[in-house]
Scaffold this active site. Structure first.
Site, PDB file in Angstrom:
ATOM      1  N   ARG A 222      46.910 -14.287  -0.771  1.00  0.00           N
ATOM      2  CA  ARG A 222      46.365 -15.605  -0.438  1.00  0.00           C
ATOM      3  C   ARG A 222      45.488 -16.128  -1.572  1.00  0.00           C
ATOM      4  O   ARG A 222      45.540 -17.313  -1.919  1.00  0.00           O
ATOM      5  CB  ARG A 222      45.571 -15.533   0.870  1.00  0.00           C
ATOM      6  CG  ARG A 222      46.449 -15.455   2.109  1.00  0.00           C
ATOM      7  CD  ARG A 222      45.634 -15.591   3.382  1.00  0.00           C
ATOM      8  NE  ARG A 222      44.859 -14.397   3.683  1.00  0.00           N
ATOM      9  CZ  ARG A 222      45.299 -13.377   4.409  1.00  0.00           C
ATOM     10  NH1 ARG A 222      46.526 -13.392   4.887  1.00  0.00           N
ATOM     11  NH2 ARG A 222      44.522 -12.335   4.658  1.00  0.00           N
ATOM     12  N   PHE A 238      56.847 -19.764   7.536  1.00  0.00           N
ATOM     13  CA  PHE A 238      56.394 -18.656   8.379  1.00  0.00           C
ATOM     14  C   PHE A 238      54.864 -18.595   8.304  1.00  0.00           C
ATOM     15  O   PHE A 238      54.275 -17.542   8.073  1.00  0.00           O
ATOM     16  CB  PHE A 238      56.994 -17.325   7.915  1.00  0.00           C
ATOM     17  CG  PHE A 238      58.484 -17.316   7.787  1.00  0.00           C
ATOM     18  CD1 PHE A 238      59.295 -17.152   8.909  1.00  0.00           C
ATOM     19  CD2 PHE A 238      59.090 -17.486   6.550  1.00  0.00           C
ATOM     20  CE1 PHE A 238      60.678 -17.135   8.785  1.00  0.00           C
ATOM     21  CE2 PHE A 238      60.469 -17.481   6.414  1.00  0.00           C
ATOM     22  CZ  PHE A 238      61.270 -17.305   7.533  1.00  0.00           C
ATOM     23  N   ASP A 260      56.235 -23.030  11.264  1.00  0.00           N
ATOM     24  CA  ASP A 260      56.413 -21.793  12.013  1.00  0.00           C
ATOM     25  C   ASP A 260      57.165 -22.110  13.292  1.00  0.00           C
ATOM     26  O   ASP A 260      57.067 -23.230  13.822  1.00  0.00           O
ATOM     27  CB  ASP A 260      55.065 -21.142  12.339  1.00  0.00           C
ATOM     28  CG  ASP A 260      55.197 -19.651  12.623  1.00  0.00           C
ATOM     29  OD1 ASP A 260      54.948 -18.841  11.703  1.00  0.00           O
ATOM     30  OD2 ASP A 260      55.554 -19.301  13.763  1.00  0.00           O
ATOM     31  N   ASP A 316      56.739 -16.129   3.541  1.00  0.00           N
ATOM     32  CA  ASP A 316      56.156 -14.874   4.032  1.00  0.00           C
ATOM     33  C   ASP A 316      56.785 -14.534   5.382  1.00  0.00           C
ATOM     34  O   ASP A 316      56.134 -14.605   6.425  1.00  0.00           O
ATOM     35  CB  ASP A 316      54.639 -15.011   4.155  1.00  0.00           C
ATOM     36  CG  ASP A 316      53.962 -13.683   4.481  1.00  0.00           C
ATOM     37  OD1 ASP A 316      54.567 -12.628   4.193  1.00  0.00           O
ATOM     38  OD2 ASP A 316      52.849 -13.705   5.029  1.00  0.00           O
ATOM     39  N   CYS A 356      57.901  -7.702   3.689  1.00  0.00           N
ATOM     40  CA  CYS A 356      57.103  -6.642   4.294  1.00  0.00           C
ATOM     41  C   CYS A 356      58.001  -5.560   4.878  1.00  0.00           C
ATOM     42  O   CYS A 356      57.545  -4.715   5.649  1.00  0.00           O
ATOM     43  CB  CYS A 356      56.173  -7.199   5.368  1.00  0.00           C
ATOM     44  SG  CYS A 356      57.029  -7.963   6.769  1.00  0.00           S
TER      45      CYS A 356
END
Length: 413
Positions: A222, A238, A260, A316, A356
């Protein structure tokens, strides 16, 4: 104590202090759920001690590689205390944040134990049989060791618990009033906990939010995005509760579009915008936010078809591959979404993209991005990489702990 004997030539990973022993490496040996077992080579050499999980493919998770150090309550409490002490800088008065990871599972020597700190409250996820077995010891050590600890809670809505033969989240409701959430010690946390990262403020919903409530592991990313956002029009995909978007605004972005699929996440993102801007830490002049409730894949295609472009795009996404068997499908998803984002970038625009998925290696992720750039007919320069923050360390003997990969690239004119 029960004993697990390994098959011939299947002890090499334990000798290298890797904490996982799979069922296929075991010749014989049984124990109860989470019970401590001796781990012995085929030749009868003691290799250490671990927690037994009869329902899992990871049959033993090592707690001690020292044959002379039998894990007991004092030993586990000591591991918790050591993990807390390694985060001392996050609890110092001069710290720029009041939220961090306190225990990072295997990389802190406590397999299956994750504990995150939010302004006095610790929220745990216990995802292995051994972690469940030592729960009360861990909770007591957290209350004792975390500076100013107000309470310890638990999130059990984690799919991997089922693979360990542990109770489902619906069966573990306690104080807190939400299935899959329970207070284990001390005070019940408020509905929303306010945390800070520098001048930015966020509300965290530890009962219903993703993971333990917030993506603490993206703190450094960030900051990196914020440093690149000045005077840029930003698309944050996202967005969850708006973390990257607020970081971009703090860095001087002209406009931020937060996208989102979750209505609740967007509502909290709006509250986070009001929380930070309302306290005067940023001016609102020229920093307008837009919120879009949509499937990101569909929204990116819509933007492409409409000819919209952006100066900075953040991708992300959630985990696309939980296991190695899902990597091929995940690679297609990552390529698709990055190709779409690349087409939306203006010349010299920035793409900050993340994975991730622990099963997705950095090398494969780079390859996927390179192939996406070719198909998008765009040339890019890689200008940065990010990983999970220092409070999410990766033990050298446990490469699986390096799950978060970030690449920052610039489109060449």
């Amino acid at each position: 104590m029960n004993r697990v004997v390994l098959k011939p030539k299947r002890d090499w990973s334990v000798r290298k202090h890797h904490p996982w022993i799979f069922s296929g490496a075991i010749a014989f040996g049984e124990a109860g759920v989470g019970e401590t077992v001796e781990v012995v080579s085929a030749e009868g050499e003691m290799l250490g001690y671990g927690s037994f999980s009869p329902a899992s493919q990871i049959r033993v998770r090592m707690l001690s590689f020292d044959p002379q150090r039998v894990p007991d309550g004092a030993y586990v409490a000591e591991l918790v205390a050591q993990a807390i002490s390694r985060r001392a800088a996050f609890f110092a008065p001069e710290s720029t944040t009041n939220a961090c990871r306190v225990i990072n599972a295997e990389s802190d020597g406590l397999p299956g134990v994750v504990a995150d700190y939010y302004d006095g409250y610790v929220v745990c996820q216990l995802t292995s049989a051994g972690a469940e077995h030592w729960k009360q010891t861990v909770v007591h050590a957290l209350m004792k060791g975390v500076p100013g600890a107000k309470g310890v809670a638990e999130r059990t809505d984690v799919d991997v618990r089922a693979k360990e033969g542990l109770l489902s989240h619906a069966e573990t409701q306690r104080r807190g009033g939400v299935a899959g959430f329970g207070v284990l010690a001390g005070e019940e946390p408020p509905e929303l906990i306010e945390i800070r990262e520098g001048d930015i403020r966020y509300f965290v919903d530890v009962r219903n939010g993703h993971k333990t409530g917030f993506y603490l592991d993206q703190r450094d990313a960030r900051s990196a995005v914020g440093a690149l956002a000045k005077d840029r029009e930003v698309l944050n995909c996202f967005c969850y509760t708006g973390g990257f978007g607020l970081a971009a605004a703090a860095g001087g972005a002209k406009h931020v579009t937060q996208v989102d699929i979750s209505h609740d996440a967007l509502e909290l993102a709006k509250k986070n915008e009001e929380l930070t801007l309302g306290e005067g830490r940023m001016t609102e002049d020229g920093r307008r936010f837009g919120y879009v409730e949509a499937d990101v894949f569909h929204y990116l295609r819509k933007c492409r078809d409409e000819g919209r472009t952006f100066d900075l795009v953040v991708l992300d996404p959630p985990k696309f591959a939980a296991t190695k068997s899902q990597v091929e499908k995940a690679a297609r998803g990552y390529k698709d979404i990055n190709l779409l984002a690349m087409k939306l970038l203006k010349p010299n625009g920035i793409l900050a993209t993340f994975s991730c998925s622990g099963a997705m290696t950095s090398e494969l992720f780079d390859k996927v991005l390179a192939e996406a750039a070719v198909d998008a007919h765009r040339d890019f320069q890689m200008i940065g990489r990010t990983r999970q923050g220092a409070d999410h360390p990766v033990a050298l003997n446990f490469s699986e702990g390096l799950y978060l990969k970030g690449v920052i690239m610039r489109r060449m004119a």
